[in-house]
Write an enzyme that holds these catalytic residues in place. Sequence first.
Site, PDB file in Angstrom:
ATOM      1  CD  GLU A 186      -3.161   5.642   6.526  1.00 37.12           C
ATOM      2  OE1 GLU A 186      -3.121   5.572   5.286  1.00 37.12           O
ATOM      3  OE2 GLU A 186      -2.242   5.203   7.257  1.00 37.12           O
ATOM      4  CG  HIS A 193      -5.911   1.984   5.136  1.00 36.79           C
ATOM      5  ND1 HIS A 193      -5.512   2.931   6.053  1.00 36.79           N
ATOM      6  CD2 HIS A 193      -4.876   1.124   5.007  1.00 36.79           C
ATOM      7  CE1 HIS A 193      -4.285   2.658   6.442  1.00 36.79           C
ATOM      8  NE2 HIS A 193      -3.871   1.561   5.821  1.00 36.79           N
ATOM      9  CG  ASN A 235      -1.780   1.215   1.335  1.00 42.15           C
ATOM     10  OD1 ASN A 235      -1.831   2.010   0.401  1.00 42.15           O
ATOM     11  ND2 ASN A 235      -2.460   1.368   2.462  1.00 42.15           N
ATOM     12  CD1 TRP A 236       3.404   1.054  -3.163  1.00 44.82           C
ATOM     13  CD2 TRP A 236       3.754   2.594  -4.749  1.00 44.82           C
ATOM     14  NE1 TRP A 236       4.226   0.488  -4.107  1.00 44.82           N
ATOM     15  CE2 TRP A 236       4.451   1.421  -5.102  1.00 44.82           C
ATOM     16  CE3 TRP A 236       3.815   3.686  -5.600  1.00 44.82           C
ATOM     17  CZ2 TRP A 236       5.221   1.324  -6.263  1.00 44.82           C
ATOM     18  CZ3 TRP A 236       4.576   3.585  -6.759  1.00 44.82           C
ATOM     19  CH2 TRP A 236       5.273   2.415  -7.081  1.00 44.82           C
ATOM     20  CE  LYS A 237      -0.349   3.334   4.747  1.00 46.46           C
ATOM     21  NZ  LYS A 237      -0.281   3.509   6.210  1.00 46.46           N
ATOM     22  N   GLY A 257       2.491   2.878  10.822  1.00 47.32           N
ATOM     23  CA  GLY A 257       3.455   3.961  10.628  1.00 47.32           C
ATOM     24  C   GLY A 257       4.155   4.415  11.899  1.00 47.32           C
ATOM     25  CD  GLU A 317      -3.386  -2.035   7.475  1.00 49.69           C
ATOM     26  OE1 GLU A 317      -2.331  -2.366   6.915  1.00 49.69           O
ATOM     27  OE2 GLU A 317      -3.945  -0.947   7.271  1.00 49.69           O
ATOM     28  CB  SER A 329       5.226  -1.095  12.280  1.00 49.79           C
ATOM     29  OG  SER A 329       4.828   0.256  12.451  1.00 49.79           O
ATOM     30  N   GLY A 364       2.848  -0.822   4.407  1.00 54.48           N
ATOM     31  CA  GLY A 364       2.878   0.599   4.053  1.00 54.48           C
ATOM     32  C   GLY A 364       4.301   1.052   3.773  1.00 54.48           C
ATOM     33  N   GLY A 365       4.924   1.687   4.761  1.00 52.99           N
ATOM     34  CA  GLY A 365       6.253   2.277   4.591  1.00 52.99           C
ATOM     35  C   GLY A 365       7.274   1.366   3.929  1.00 52.99           C
TER      36      GLY A 365
END
Length: 250
Positions: A97, A95, A9-11, A173, A167, A212, A233-234
């Site tokens: 977010e 998600h 997930n590049w966001k 993150g 999640e 994470s 993510g990251g």
Amino acid sequence: MRRPIVAANWKLNGNRSMVSSLVAAVNKHAASAVSADVVICPPFPYLVESRALIDQGNAYLGAQNAAKETNGAYTGEVSAEMLAEIGCRFVIIGHSERRQYYGESDSIVAEKFVRVQEAGLIPIVCVGESLQQREQGKMEQTIISQIQAVIAKAGISNFNNAVVAYEPIWAIGTGETATPDQAQQVHALIRGEVAQQSESIASELRILYGGSVKADNAAELFAQTDIDGGLIGGASLDAAQFNAIVSAAG
Ligand code: 13P
């Protein structure tokens, strides 16, 4: 046997040069992931370009969101049909977010789940509790109501073509991963909830962990009985990190 999935997930990150280097590197590595599916979810403008770079059997294109409507006067929205037409296979929905910053309620997420499946795509539906909910002893209740909202709208039988991602918001993150035991406990809770309505669907349902996940903690998370891969993510923005996570899954 459930086939693991590792999804990137590049966001709201990336650019065209990152697409050409990162998607290409992940696609290439996916060929070695003989027992895992790899899903790459860049932002909308890069989907078509990314699709052209994905040619390994284990690699798929995914989107990060889709509209709950099919078409019409909804400025700024992108439909699941459009995503299907350009070659997406998966869509992340709900998600935290999106829930937190864009007001997506359980019922909106459930509608999106239905739309995504109607377009022939596989929803990756995200659930997870906040730190406050966990500390107040409301983790189970939160997860169950998020799952039940989708089951109530879509019907349990449609979970045979869906993926769930757990999640915990406090792990996204933050560098603070859920321990393998903590994650396993919630994954078992989710599977158990689905099993109350269909044991066979529950036993086949792929449940990913996100929050994470890094190359150095992925293997012990993925070793848990009810963890079938990850939503990253990251660490998905770095080819070496992400490919190491894919290798840890299969
Ligand atoms: P991080 O891996 O950056 O914690 O993000 C997890 C996530 O939200 C993936 O959807």
